[in-house]
Scaffold this motif. Sequence first.
Motif, PDB file in Angstrom:
ATOM      1  N   ARG A 112       0.833  -1.203   0.000  1.00  0.00           N
ATOM      2  CA  ARG A 112       0.000   0.000   0.000  1.00  0.00           C
ATOM      3  C   ARG A 112       0.873   1.262   0.000  1.00  0.00           C
ATOM      4  O   ARG A 112       0.439   2.342  -0.380  1.00  0.00           O
ATOM      5  CB  ARG A 112      -0.950   0.005   1.193  1.00  0.00           C
ATOM      6  N   PHE A 113       2.140   1.110   0.426  1.00  0.00           N
ATOM      7  CA  PHE A 113       3.071   2.233   0.444  1.00  0.00           C
ATOM      8  C   PHE A 113       3.785   2.432  -0.887  1.00  0.00           C
ATOM      9  O   PHE A 113       4.550   3.371  -1.036  1.00  0.00           O
ATOM     10  CB  PHE A 113       4.134   2.031   1.539  1.00  0.00           C
ATOM     11  N   GLY A 114       3.578   1.525  -1.838  1.00  0.00           N
ATOM     12  CA  GLY A 114       4.297   1.584  -3.108  1.00  0.00           C
ATOM     13  C   GLY A 114       5.532   0.704  -3.046  1.00  0.00           C
ATOM     14  O   GLY A 114       5.729  -0.054  -2.095  1.00  0.00           O
ATOM     15  N   LEU A 115       6.361   0.808  -4.067  1.00  0.00           N
ATOM     16  CA  LEU A 115       7.578  -0.001  -4.158  1.00  0.00           C
ATOM     17  C   LEU A 115       8.802   0.889  -4.231  1.00  0.00           C
ATOM     18  O   LEU A 115       8.727   1.965  -4.804  1.00  0.00           O
ATOM     19  CB  LEU A 115       7.532  -0.899  -5.395  1.00  0.00           C
ATOM     20  N   PRO A 116       9.916   0.435  -3.679  1.00  0.00           N
ATOM     21  CA  PRO A 116      10.043  -0.751  -2.848  1.00  0.00           C
ATOM     22  C   PRO A 116       9.466  -0.498  -1.459  1.00  0.00           C
ATOM     23  O   PRO A 116       9.311   0.654  -1.039  1.00  0.00           O
ATOM     24  CB  PRO A 116      11.551  -0.959  -2.754  1.00  0.00           C
ATOM     25  N   VAL A 117       9.169  -1.574  -0.779  1.00  0.00           N
ATOM     26  CA  VAL A 117       8.749  -1.488   0.616  1.00  0.00           C
ATOM     27  C   VAL A 117       9.510  -2.571   1.370  1.00  0.00           C
ATOM     28  O   VAL A 117       9.789  -3.632   0.822  1.00  0.00           O
ATOM     29  CB  VAL A 117       7.216  -1.624   0.774  1.00  0.00           C
ATOM     30  N   VAL A 118       9.863  -2.269   2.606  1.00  0.00           N
ATOM     31  CA  VAL A 118      10.663  -3.182   3.417  1.00  0.00           C
ATOM     32  C   VAL A 118       9.854  -3.627   4.626  1.00  0.00           C
ATOM     33  O   VAL A 118       9.199  -2.810   5.282  1.00  0.00           O
ATOM     34  CB  VAL A 118      11.966  -2.482   3.881  1.00  0.00           C
ATOM     35  N   VAL A 119       9.904  -4.929   4.901  1.00  0.00           N
ATOM     36  CA  VAL A 119       9.298  -5.485   6.112  1.00  0.00           C
ATOM     37  C   VAL A 119      10.407  -6.203   6.872  1.00  0.00           C
ATOM     38  O   VAL A 119      11.132  -7.014   6.288  1.00  0.00           O
ATOM     39  CB  VAL A 119       8.144  -6.467   5.791  1.00  0.00           C
ATOM     40  N   ILE A 120      10.556  -5.876   8.146  1.00  0.00           N
ATOM     41  CA  ILE A 120      11.533  -6.549   9.001  1.00  0.00           C
ATOM     42  C   ILE A 120      10.792  -7.618   9.798  1.00  0.00           C
ATOM     43  O   ILE A 120       9.773  -7.338  10.428  1.00  0.00           O
ATOM     44  CB  ILE A 120      12.213  -5.564   9.982  1.00  0.00           C
ATOM     45  N   LEU A 121      11.326  -8.842   9.761  1.00  0.00           N
ATOM     46  CA  LEU A 121      10.757  -9.973  10.492  1.00  0.00           C
ATOM     47  C   LEU A 121      11.720 -10.416  11.583  1.00  0.00           C
ATOM     48  O   LEU A 121      12.945 -10.354  11.396  1.00  0.00           O
ATOM     49  CB  LEU A 121      10.527 -11.163   9.551  1.00  0.00           C
ATOM     50  N   ASP A 122      11.174 -10.897  12.692  1.00  0.00           N
ATOM     51  CA  ASP A 122      12.042 -11.549  13.673  1.00  0.00           C
ATOM     52  C   ASP A 122      12.333 -12.955  13.151  1.00  0.00           C
ATOM     53  O   ASP A 122      11.805 -13.376  12.114  1.00  0.00           O
ATOM     54  CB  ASP A 122      11.436 -11.530  15.079  1.00  0.00           C
ATOM     55  N   ALA A 123      13.166 -13.696  13.854  1.00  0.00           N
ATOM     56  CA  ALA A 123      13.588 -15.024  13.386  1.00  0.00           C
ATOM     57  C   ALA A 123      12.459 -16.048  13.400  1.00  0.00           C
ATOM     58  O   ALA A 123      12.594 -17.133  12.841  1.00  0.00           O
ATOM     59  CB  ALA A 123      14.770 -15.526  14.215  1.00  0.00           C
ATOM     60  N   GLU A 124      11.334 -15.700  14.021  1.00  0.00           N
ATOM     61  CA  GLU A 124      10.155 -16.578  14.007  1.00  0.00           C
ATOM     62  C   GLU A 124       9.208 -16.238  12.855  1.00  0.00           C
ATOM     63  O   GLU A 124       8.185 -16.889  12.674  1.00  0.00           O
ATOM     64  CB  GLU A 124       9.405 -16.467  15.339  1.00  0.00           C
ATOM     65  N   GLY A 125       9.522 -15.174  12.129  1.00  0.00           N
ATOM     66  CA  GLY A 125       8.694 -14.778  10.996  1.00  0.00           C
ATOM     67  C   GLY A 125       7.629 -13.745  11.318  1.00  0.00           C
ATOM     68  O   GLY A 125       6.802 -13.422  10.468  1.00  0.00           O
ATOM     69  N   GLN A 126       7.668 -13.211  12.528  1.00  0.00           N
ATOM     70  CA  GLN A 126       6.686 -12.198  12.906  1.00  0.00           C
ATOM     71  C   GLN A 126       7.143 -10.823  12.407  1.00  0.00           C
ATOM     72  O   GLN A 126       8.292 -10.426  12.642  1.00  0.00           O
ATOM     73  CB  GLN A 126       6.515 -12.145  14.429  1.00  0.00           C
ATOM     74  N   PRO A 127       6.252 -10.093  11.719  1.00  0.00           N
ATOM     75  CA  PRO A 127       6.640  -8.760  11.256  1.00  0.00           C
ATOM     76  C   PRO A 127       6.805  -7.796  12.431  1.00  0.00           C
ATOM     77  O   PRO A 127       5.979  -7.758  13.330  1.00  0.00           O
ATOM     78  CB  PRO A 127       5.479  -8.341  10.357  1.00  0.00           C
ATOM     79  N   LEU A 128       7.906  -7.067  12.407  1.00  0.00           N
ATOM     80  CA  LEU A 128       8.195  -6.089  13.446  1.00  0.00           C
ATOM     81  C   LEU A 128       7.872  -4.675  12.992  1.00  0.00           C
ATOM     82  O   LEU A 128       7.421  -3.854  13.784  1.00  0.00           O
ATOM     83  CB  LEU A 128       9.669  -6.174  13.851  1.00  0.00           C
ATOM     84  N   VAL A 129       8.159  -4.392  11.715  1.00  0.00           N
ATOM     85  CA  VAL A 129       7.903  -3.053  11.176  1.00  0.00           C
ATOM     86  C   VAL A 129       7.803  -3.148   9.661  1.00  0.00           C
ATOM     87  O   VAL A 129       8.441  -3.982   9.033  1.00  0.00           O
ATOM     88  CB  VAL A 129       9.021  -2.053  11.585  1.00  0.00           C
TER      89      VAL A 129
END
Length: 152
Positions: free
Chosen positions: A105-122
């Motif tokens: 929804r923010f356009g490209l590129p967009v970054v998602v940070i995941l913890d080592a369990e796969g949960q999105p942090l930001v």
Amino acid sequence: MFGWLCCLSVFAADVRKATRPPIYDEKADGSKQIAEALVSAKKENKRVLVQFGANWCGWCHKLHDLFRTDPKVAAVLKENYVVVMVDVNQNHNAEMNKRYGNPMRFGLPVVVILDAEGQPLVTQDTGKLEEGDHHDPAKVLAFLKQWALKKQ
């Protein structure tokens, strides 16, 4: 004269786009890419940085180039993240976009940070990391350091 120069500049832009090497694997399964990155992240005590984008996206190439060529940014990435480039061209990997809360929804590129369990942090709208016609290395570095796993 002006028309000729205009056509020449459009042609030059098309040649640059056509010769730009692909940075996203358009056939890759994003779910599998992320699963493999999570295995590595657990072993290496890192977070996963997922960059959603497409090969036609000029800003995606700019961010990728910054990740590779800026020594400070590259060092923080190497030390703290497993980077995954997920292709979303023409709705490819749409399920990954849905799984992580529609970051596109923010356009490209967009970054998602995941913890080592796969949960999105930001989810980071990379437009906020831009300065003029490029991504600001200082803003990118601050973002990466903020979300890096705090190591003992």
